[in-house]
Design a protein around this motif. Structure first.
Motif, PDB file in Angstrom:
ATOM      1  N   ARG A   4       0.833  -1.206   0.000  1.00  0.00           N
ATOM      2  CA  ARG A   4       0.000   0.000   0.000  1.00  0.00           C
ATOM      3  C   ARG A   4       0.862   1.248   0.000  1.00  0.00           C
ATOM      4  O   ARG A   4       0.566   2.222  -0.715  1.00  0.00           O
ATOM      5  CB  ARG A   4      -0.920  -0.007   1.213  1.00  0.00           C
ATOM      6  CG  ARG A   4      -1.849   1.201   1.308  1.00  0.00           C
ATOM      7  CD  ARG A   4      -2.721   1.129   2.540  1.00  0.00           C
ATOM      8  NE  ARG A   4      -3.530  -0.079   2.530  1.00  0.00           N
ATOM      9  CZ  ARG A   4      -4.356  -0.423   3.536  1.00  0.00           C
ATOM     10  NH1 ARG A   4      -4.437   0.359   4.622  1.00  0.00           N
ATOM     11  NH2 ARG A   4      -5.068  -1.518   3.449  1.00  0.00           N
ATOM     12  N   ASN A   6       3.853   1.501  -1.164  1.00  0.00           N
ATOM     13  CA  ASN A   6       4.472   1.599  -2.496  1.00  0.00           C
ATOM     14  C   ASN A   6       3.485   2.158  -3.507  1.00  0.00           C
ATOM     15  O   ASN A   6       3.850   2.969  -4.372  1.00  0.00           O
ATOM     16  CB  ASN A   6       4.958   0.221  -2.929  1.00  0.00           C
ATOM     17  CG  ASN A   6       5.789   0.289  -4.201  1.00  0.00           C
ATOM     18  OD1 ASN A   6       6.760   1.026  -4.273  1.00  0.00           O
ATOM     19  ND2 ASN A   6       5.384  -0.486  -5.205  1.00  0.00           N
ATOM     20  N   LEU A   7       2.201   1.751  -3.404  1.00  0.00           N
ATOM     21  CA  LEU A   7       1.169   2.274  -4.297  1.00  0.00           C
ATOM     22  C   LEU A   7       1.011   3.778  -4.118  1.00  0.00           C
ATOM     23  O   LEU A   7       0.965   4.540  -5.099  1.00  0.00           O
ATOM     24  CB  LEU A   7      -0.158   1.555  -4.032  1.00  0.00           C
ATOM     25  CG  LEU A   7      -1.396   2.117  -4.754  1.00  0.00           C
ATOM     26  CD1 LEU A   7      -1.258   1.932  -6.256  1.00  0.00           C
ATOM     27  CD2 LEU A   7      -2.665   1.446  -4.244  1.00  0.00           C
ATOM     28  N   LEU A   8       0.918   4.220  -2.878  1.00  0.00           N
ATOM     29  CA  LEU A   8       0.758   5.649  -2.614  1.00  0.00           C
ATOM     30  C   LEU A   8       1.986   6.439  -3.051  1.00  0.00           C
ATOM     31  O   LEU A   8       1.877   7.537  -3.610  1.00  0.00           O
ATOM     32  CB  LEU A   8       0.479   5.878  -1.125  1.00  0.00           C
ATOM     33  CG  LEU A   8      -0.834   5.300  -0.583  1.00  0.00           C
ATOM     34  CD1 LEU A   8      -0.937   5.530   0.926  1.00  0.00           C
ATOM     35  CD2 LEU A   8      -2.024   5.926  -1.295  1.00  0.00           C
ATOM     36  N   HIS A   9       3.181   5.862  -2.806  1.00  0.00           N
ATOM     37  CA  HIS A   9       4.423   6.551  -3.174  1.00  0.00           C
ATOM     38  C   HIS A   9       4.512   6.735  -4.687  1.00  0.00           C
ATOM     39  O   HIS A   9       4.796   7.841  -5.188  1.00  0.00           O
ATOM     40  CB  HIS A   9       5.619   5.744  -2.651  1.00  0.00           C
ATOM     41  CG  HIS A   9       6.947   6.341  -3.003  1.00  0.00           C
ATOM     42  ND1 HIS A   9       7.626   6.023  -4.175  1.00  0.00           N
ATOM     43  CD2 HIS A   9       7.732   7.261  -2.357  1.00  0.00           C
ATOM     44  CE1 HIS A   9       8.754   6.697  -4.225  1.00  0.00           C
ATOM     45  NE2 HIS A   9       8.848   7.455  -3.131  1.00  0.00           N
ATOM     46  N   ASN A  10       4.282   5.648  -5.430  1.00  0.00           N
ATOM     47  CA  ASN A  10       4.365   5.739  -6.887  1.00  0.00           C
ATOM     48  C   ASN A  10       3.285   6.646  -7.465  1.00  0.00           C
ATOM     49  O   ASN A  10       3.529   7.434  -8.389  1.00  0.00           O
ATOM     50  CB  ASN A  10       4.264   4.347  -7.504  1.00  0.00           C
ATOM     51  CG  ASN A  10       5.474   3.486  -7.209  1.00  0.00           C
ATOM     52  OD1 ASN A  10       6.543   3.998  -6.860  1.00  0.00           O
ATOM     53  ND2 ASN A  10       5.315   2.176  -7.330  1.00  0.00           N
ATOM     54  N   THR A  11       2.079   6.529  -6.919  1.00  0.00           N
ATOM     55  CA  THR A  11       0.979   7.364  -7.413  1.00  0.00           C
ATOM     56  C   THR A  11       1.265   8.831  -7.172  1.00  0.00           C
ATOM     57  O   THR A  11       0.978   9.683  -8.027  1.00  0.00           O
ATOM     58  CB  THR A  11      -0.338   6.958  -6.732  1.00  0.00           C
ATOM     59  OG1 THR A  11      -0.599   5.574  -6.987  1.00  0.00           O
ATOM     60  CG2 THR A  11      -1.498   7.797  -7.242  1.00  0.00           C
ATOM     61  N   TRP A  12       1.818   9.159  -6.013  1.00  0.00           N
ATOM     62  CA  TRP A  12       2.122  10.553  -5.683  1.00  0.00           C
ATOM     63  C   TRP A  12       3.169  11.126  -6.632  1.00  0.00           C
ATOM     64  O   TRP A  12       2.990  12.211  -7.195  1.00  0.00           O
ATOM     65  CB  TRP A  12       2.589  10.645  -4.244  1.00  0.00           C
ATOM     66  CG  TRP A  12       3.163  11.975  -3.853  1.00  0.00           C
ATOM     67  CD1 TRP A  12       4.475  12.298  -3.716  1.00  0.00           C
ATOM     68  CD2 TRP A  12       2.424  13.171  -3.578  1.00  0.00           C
ATOM     69  NE1 TRP A  12       4.628  13.616  -3.357  1.00  0.00           N
ATOM     70  CE2 TRP A  12       3.372  14.184  -3.266  1.00  0.00           C
ATOM     71  CE3 TRP A  12       1.079  13.493  -3.559  1.00  0.00           C
ATOM     72  CZ2 TRP A  12       3.001  15.482  -2.949  1.00  0.00           C
ATOM     73  CZ3 TRP A  12       0.703  14.792  -3.233  1.00  0.00           C
ATOM     74  CH2 TRP A  12       1.657  15.761  -2.938  1.00  0.00           C
ATOM     75  N   VAL A 219       6.084   0.035 -11.912  1.00  0.00           N
ATOM     76  CA  VAL A 219       4.787   0.658 -11.648  1.00  0.00           C
ATOM     77  C   VAL A 219       3.716  -0.159 -12.358  1.00  0.00           C
ATOM     78  O   VAL A 219       3.968  -0.810 -13.374  1.00  0.00           O
ATOM     79  CB  VAL A 219       4.738   2.123 -12.132  1.00  0.00           C
ATOM     80  CG1 VAL A 219       5.692   2.993 -11.340  1.00  0.00           C
ATOM     81  CG2 VAL A 219       5.041   2.220 -13.616  1.00  0.00           C
ATOM     82  N   THR A 220       2.526  -0.117 -11.820  1.00  0.00           N
ATOM     83  CA  THR A 220       1.410  -0.886 -12.363  1.00  0.00           C
ATOM     84  C   THR A 220       0.471   0.029 -13.144  1.00  0.00           C
ATOM     85  O   THR A 220       0.490   1.255 -12.968  1.00  0.00           O
ATOM     86  CB  THR A 220       0.634  -1.566 -11.227  1.00  0.00           C
ATOM     87  OG1 THR A 220       0.053  -0.544 -10.388  1.00  0.00           O
ATOM     88  CG2 THR A 220       1.554  -2.451 -10.401  1.00  0.00           C
ATOM     89  N   GLU A 223      -1.444   2.308 -10.837  1.00  0.00           N
ATOM     90  CA  GLU A 223      -0.713   3.481 -10.350  1.00  0.00           C
ATOM     91  C   GLU A 223      -0.641   4.563 -11.424  1.00  0.00           C
ATOM     92  O   GLU A 223      -0.769   5.761 -11.117  1.00  0.00           O
ATOM     93  CB  GLU A 223       0.692   3.064  -9.899  1.00  0.00           C
ATOM     94  CG  GLU A 223       0.686   2.141  -8.693  1.00  0.00           C
ATOM     95  CD  GLU A 223       2.040   1.517  -8.419  1.00  0.00           C
ATOM     96  OE1 GLU A 223       2.207   0.909  -7.361  1.00  0.00           O
ATOM     97  OE2 GLU A 223       2.936   1.642  -9.298  1.00  0.00           O
ATOM     98  N   SER A 227      -2.491   8.158 -10.824  1.00  0.00           N
ATOM     99  CA  SER A 227      -1.680   9.381 -10.847  1.00  0.00           C
ATOM    100  C   SER A 227      -2.281  10.421 -11.782  1.00  0.00           C
ATOM    101  O   SER A 227      -2.312  11.618 -11.467  1.00  0.00           O
ATOM    102  CB  SER A 227      -0.245   9.051 -11.259  1.00  0.00           C
ATOM    103  OG  SER A 227      -0.194   8.591 -12.607  1.00  0.00           O
TER     104      SER A 227
END
Length: 379
Positions: A4, A6-12, A219-220, A223, A227
């Motif tokens: 989770r 990692n998801l927030l970090h990449n999305t940000w 990244v997925t 994400e 973003s």
């Protein structure tokens, strides 16, 4: 928990990259600023609120005190000072387009009015000038009736009216068209920019070759999609809020009685659906020209049939049923209730739930399509 974070970090960070990409795209940046500033102001003043300086002529065959009163009542700002012409000049002036209205007052008009004979008075209208023709006919009819009634009352007592109608205009007491047009323009531009910015962001990745860079990063598709959703939603939300406060309430002096905060929450929820539509369209189009043509086919029905320009009650039943499956229809209803009628959450919560449900469906569809597109590119 780590997944989770990692998801927030990449999305940000991918969202921050979208901001930089938008700042480098002067066309989309100019479109965003223009749509929420100049376009809103122009929409508010594009249609006249009432009749203004219409060309009118009068054929006065009576030359009486009553006919002079009628001519004197046709004055600016609704009309330019009436031109006095002969009966022979009437058709020529209408054919040449010099007059929008020609009023023909017949001989012995005053005498017949006082005798109670109900004489006919002819109004010729150039219906090719549609906006002026429709409104001006009502104006002239009201003016002529008022002058005849006031003149006749000098000679006999007026008949008492059995019922007196007292109109009360709610939410827009001055019936100002600019109030409705300005707020409606902001609502429509949220739809337009919410779809265009996200779709263009995805097309821009493909045209600039940066989509290949994303494919080799850990990244997925989720994400990537999230973003673009949150970054473009923030841009449109900030732009629409500033437009509402600065352009609508500031320059146009429109009194917005509703809660701007509630409207912002509704807009943010709606942008979740609109941005998903934009990403789905971006996966279908191969380049920006294709995306532009596709946007015309999508945006025009969404804006025209959503109830923003025409009440849904006046549309065919089939159109209303089909448009009920689009988030725009419910967002327009929600936004108008909040901004025009100061509706609270207790009134608009059904629209909130419907927009969220439709937005979730479009998000799932766009995510599935984006995954297939990226998988095809990787293959």
């Amino acid at each position: 928990m780590a997944a989770r974070e990692n998801l927030l970090h990449n999305t940000w960070h991918l969202g921050l990259k979208e901001f930089h990409s938008l700042l480098g795209d002067m066309t989309m940046l100019f479109l965003t600023v223009f749509m929420f500033s100049v376009a809103v102001y122009a929409d508010a003043h594009s249609k006249p609120e009432s009749l203004h300086r219409a060309a009118v002529a009068v054929v006065d065959e009576d030359r009486s005190q009553l006919s002079e009163r009628i001519i004197a009542a046709l004055q600016p700002p609704q009309f330019i000072p009436p031109a006095r012409i002969s009966l022979a000049e009437m058709d020529q002036g209408m054919d040449a387009g010099r007059y929008t209205f020609v009023l023909d007052i017949p001989p012995n008009f005053q005498r017949d009015v006082l005798a109670g004979r109900s004489p006919a008075i002819q109004l010729n209208v150039d219906a090719t000038r549609q906006s002026q023709a429709q409104t001006g006919t009502g104006y002239i009819q009201s003016i002529v009736n008022d002058e005849i009634r006031d003149f006749a009352q000098r000679y006999r007592a007026p008949a008492p009216l059995p019922v007196e109608l007292v109109p009360r205009s709610l939410f827009n007491p001055n019936l100002s068209a600019a109030w409705f047009a300005a707020v409606t323009a902001v609502i429509n531009n949220v739809t337009q920019l919410g779809i265009l910015l996200t779709g263009a962001a995805l097309i821009r990745e493909r045209e600039h070759g940066t989509i290949e860079h994303l494919l080799v990063m850990p990244v997925t598709p989720l994400e990537i999609m999230l973003s673009k959703l949150w970054s473009m939603a923030v841009v449109v939300l900030v732009a629409s809020s500033l437009s509402l406060k600065v352009v609508v309430e500031g320059f146009l002096a429109v009194d917005v009685p509703g809660s701007v905060l509630l409207f912002g929450v509704a807009t943010l929820l709606y942008l979740f659906a609109a941005a998903s539509i934009g990403i789905f369209m971006g996966t279908l189009a191969r380049n920006m020209p294709q995306f532009g043509l596709m946007s015309i086919l999508v945006l025009l029905p969404l804006q025209i049939l959503s109830g923003a320009l025409t009440p849904r009650e006046s549309m065919p039943e089939l159109v209303r049923v089909l448009m009920s499956f689009t988030p725009t229809t419910h967002y327009v209803s929600l936004a108008q209730a909040v901004l025009f009628r100061d509706a609270g959450v207790a009134v608009v919560w059904p629209q909130f739930l419907i927009v969220a449900a439709i937005g979730g469906a479009f998000f799932a569809l766009a995510h599935q399509r984006l995954r297939k597109t990226i998988s095809a590119m990787q293959a």
